[in-house]
Design an enzyme around this catalytic site. Structure first.
Site, mmCIF file in Angstrom:
data_model
loop_
_atom_site.group_PDB
_atom_site.id
_atom_site.type_symbol
_atom_site.label_atom_id
_atom_site.label_comp_id
_atom_site.label_asym_id
_atom_site.label_seq_id
_atom_site.Cartn_x
_atom_site.Cartn_y
_atom_site.Cartn_z
ATOM 1 N N GLU A 173 0.815 -1.228 0.000
ATOM 2 C CA GLU A 173 0.000 0.000 0.000
ATOM 3 C C GLU A 173 0.846 1.276 0.000
ATOM 4 O O GLU A 173 0.624 2.175 0.818
ATOM 5 C CB GLU A 173 -0.972 -0.007 1.191
ATOM 6 C CG GLU A 173 -2.001 -1.110 1.074
ATOM 7 C CD GLU A 173 -3.132 -1.041 2.095
ATOM 8 O OE1 GLU A 173 -3.039 -0.241 3.042
ATOM 9 O OE2 GLU A 173 -4.105 -1.795 1.930
ATOM 10 N N GLU A 292 -5.571 -8.350 -0.692
ATOM 11 C CA GLU A 292 -6.309 -8.114 0.565
ATOM 12 C C GLU A 292 -7.768 -7.880 0.210
ATOM 13 O O GLU A 292 -8.082 -6.942 -0.541
ATOM 14 C CB GLU A 292 -5.773 -6.884 1.312
ATOM 15 C CG GLU A 292 -4.421 -7.112 1.945
ATOM 16 C CD GLU A 292 -3.989 -5.950 2.843
ATOM 17 O OE1 GLU A 292 -4.859 -5.310 3.466
ATOM 18 O OE2 GLU A 292 -2.774 -5.703 2.902
HETATM 19 O O1 AHR Z 1 -5.208 -6.183 6.692
HETATM 20 C C1 AHR Z 1 -5.110 -5.090 7.558
HETATM 21 C C2 AHR Z 1 -4.405 -3.901 6.911
HETATM 22 O O2 AHR Z 1 -5.192 -3.405 5.886
HETATM 23 C C3 AHR Z 1 -3.093 -4.194 6.249
HETATM 24 O O3 AHR Z 1 -2.028 -4.148 7.119
HETATM 25 C C4 AHR Z 1 -2.981 -3.088 5.254
HETATM 26 O O4 AHR Z 1 -2.227 -3.458 4.130
HETATM 27 C C5 AHR Z 1 -4.403 -2.729 4.931
HETATM 28 O O5 AHR Z 1 -4.619 -1.371 5.003
#
Ligand code: AHR
Length: 503
Positions: A173, A292
């Site tokens: 990110e 994610e």
């Molecule tokens: O999954 C939780 C968090 O969400 C992770 O650390 C991050 O990459 C995202 O913002």
């Protein structure tokens, strides 16, 4: 009963499903590692301190890859802290989650856990506070056979054979201002490109994921992808996407429609990848790593209280969303969306795996149980293998706050290598049962094999340690197949897995 229909044909194919779309994620965050997969002294702990009850739940899910060690955590992480004798490893302040990382579990231990869990490690490197030099070093440490500084260090630390990590994330990110070492798209694209070159020079067999946007609604979405890919297109293999949904206004039809946003996000990133391909006159097509995805909102207020009370404590119980039945329905629709985009989505990671926004929960010293979202994930991972079929759907639609023409029946189908066909279907209707007519004539003589149903009368129903099967799959009403046409009842608000075998 209302009607919807699906036409399938063995020649209407989206593509081969990459099993890695059933990946997951373990971050050094909250109780994912400490108290989740690892709890020495627990009655279920094995000789390394890994919880066997958790391992079983993970193995049952059939997760082919697990992203590790972050997440936001990785952007301030020094991999060297996590190897060598445990007693010599430093305790570090983790500025991502305001906790203290003890490094009791590190790279070697996680690689051992992954073997026990029948999965592969997908390793994220730190491109926040670090750069290409450390990227090169960790690949040498993990994958070079021997005879160099870092490969010999690995051997001295107890692993003579390379760890053989194939899939690597180039940071996490990096478009997000909350990230340690946040960068502009061009800054990130340059550092990702130089890291990628050096990592692949050490081990040309690895595959690399560059950071796309951390969400579809980031103000930089689109320009971020285009600019960073302009810098690194030739040296990377996948672009990442991240997306979490919530239902803070308690609007179930609107919440269940969120997979429309997911589909739009995927299609937009595919378009941008292909635009950069065109601009560069490249023959290479980039694919997507949706590394994610989940529902995440239940624990937000609770987390603020935890940080007020005990900032810097180790293994704080952060991001412990307790998932309800409607969350499982959206998770089902998200999985259906990945299958519908299986030609370009090659990796997807349910974030996360244990305790932290996770399908599996544990109590320290106590039990381990499956949350509601565990079930659609398990079904898709088990039966959604082989070929993703392009299902032609006819279904009523509805409008909600953010979307028009949301299909009431959200469904797709797959064909496994043994010829069996599986239909995955969510009935989004709050009240009405539906009869789904499935045209299977192109597959020859098929018979119904199984109908698995996930339904609860209360959309807010949850599973707990005391009542772990409150929301759990049951046998569905099933259906008939007559001259290649199947008729199956989909109860109002339900997740359905309908399987057909060769007769
Ligand atoms: O999954 C939780 C968090 O969400 C992770 O650390 C991050 O990459 C995202 O913002």
């Amino acid at each position: 009963m209302k009607n919807a229909s699906m036409i399938l044909d063995r020649d209407y194919v989206i593509g081969r499903i990459d099993p890695r779309i059933y990946g997951s994620f373990i971050e050094h965050l909250g109780r994912a590692v400490y108290g989740g997969i690892y709890e020495p002294g627990h009655p279920q702990a094995d000789e390394q301190g890994f919880r066997k009850d958790v391992l079983k739940l993970v193995r049952d899910l059939g997760v082919p890859v697990v992203r590790y060690p972050g997440g936001n955590f990785v952007s301030g992480f020094n991999w060297e802290d996590s190897v060598g004798p445990v007693e010599k490893r430093p305790k570090r302040l983790d500025l991502a989650w305001f906790t203290t990382e003890t490094n009791a579990v590190g790279l070697h231990e996680f690689a051992d856990w992954a073997k026990k869990a029948d999965t592969e490690v997908m390793y994220a490197i730190n491109l926040g506070t670090r750069g290409p030099e450390n990227a090169r070093d960790i690949v040498e440490y993990a994958n070079h056979p021997g005879g160099s500084k870092f490969s010999d260090m690995r051997a001295a630390n107890g692993k003579k054979d390379p760890l053989g990590i194939k899939l690597w994330c180039l940071g996490n990110e990096m478009d997000g201002p909350w990230q340690m070492g946040h960068k502009t798209a061009t800054e990130y694209g340059r550092i990702a490109n130089e890291s990628a070159k050096m990592m692949k020079w050490v081990d040309p067999s690895i595959e690399l994921v560059a950071c796309g946007s951390s969400a579809y609604d980031m103000p930089t979405f689109g320009s971020w992808e285009y600019q960073m890919l302009d810098e690194c297109y030739d040296n990377i293999d996948y672009v990442s996407l991240h997306r979490y949904y919530g239902n803070p206004t308690n609007d179930t039809p609107g919440f269940l429609a969120r997979s429309m946003d997911l589909d739009g996000f995927i299609k937009s990133v595919v378009a941008i990848c292909d635009a950069v391909k065109g601009k560069k006159h490249s023959k290479k097509t980039l694919n997507l790593s949706f590394d994610e995805w989940n529902v995440w909102y239940h624990s937000n207020e609770q987390d603020k209280e935890i940080w007020k009370r005990e900032k810097w404590g180790p293994a704080l119980p952060l991001l412990e969303d307790i998932y309800n039945f409607e969350d499982a329905l959206l998770a089902g629709s998200m999985l259906i969306t990945f299958l519908r985009n299986a030609d370009r989505v090659k990796v997807a990671c349910l974030a996360q795996l244990v305790n932290v926004i996770a399908p599996i929960m544990t109590r320290n010293g106590g039990g381990a149980w499956a949350q509601t979202i565990y079930w659609p994930f398990l079904h898709a991972s088990k039966f959604g293998r082989g070929i993703a079929l392009r299902a032609l759907m006819r279904t009523p639609v509805y409008d909600c706050a953010d979307y028009e023409a949301v299909p009431v029946i959200d469904a797709t189908a797959t064909q496994a290598d043994d010829g069996s066909v599986t239909v995955f279907a969510v009935n989004r209707d709050m009240k009405e049962d539906f009869c789904l007519d499935i045209d299977l004539r192109a597959f020859g003589n098929m018979r119904p094999a199984e109908h698995i149903l996930l339904h609860h009368d209360d959309v807010k129903a949850v599973n707990t340690e005391e009542n772990p099967d409150n929301v759990a799959p049951t046998a569905g009403p099933g259906g008939t197949v007559d001259s290649g046409r199947a008729q199956v009842k989909l109860p109002a608000l339900s997740w359905n897995v309908i399987r057909f075998e060769k007769a």
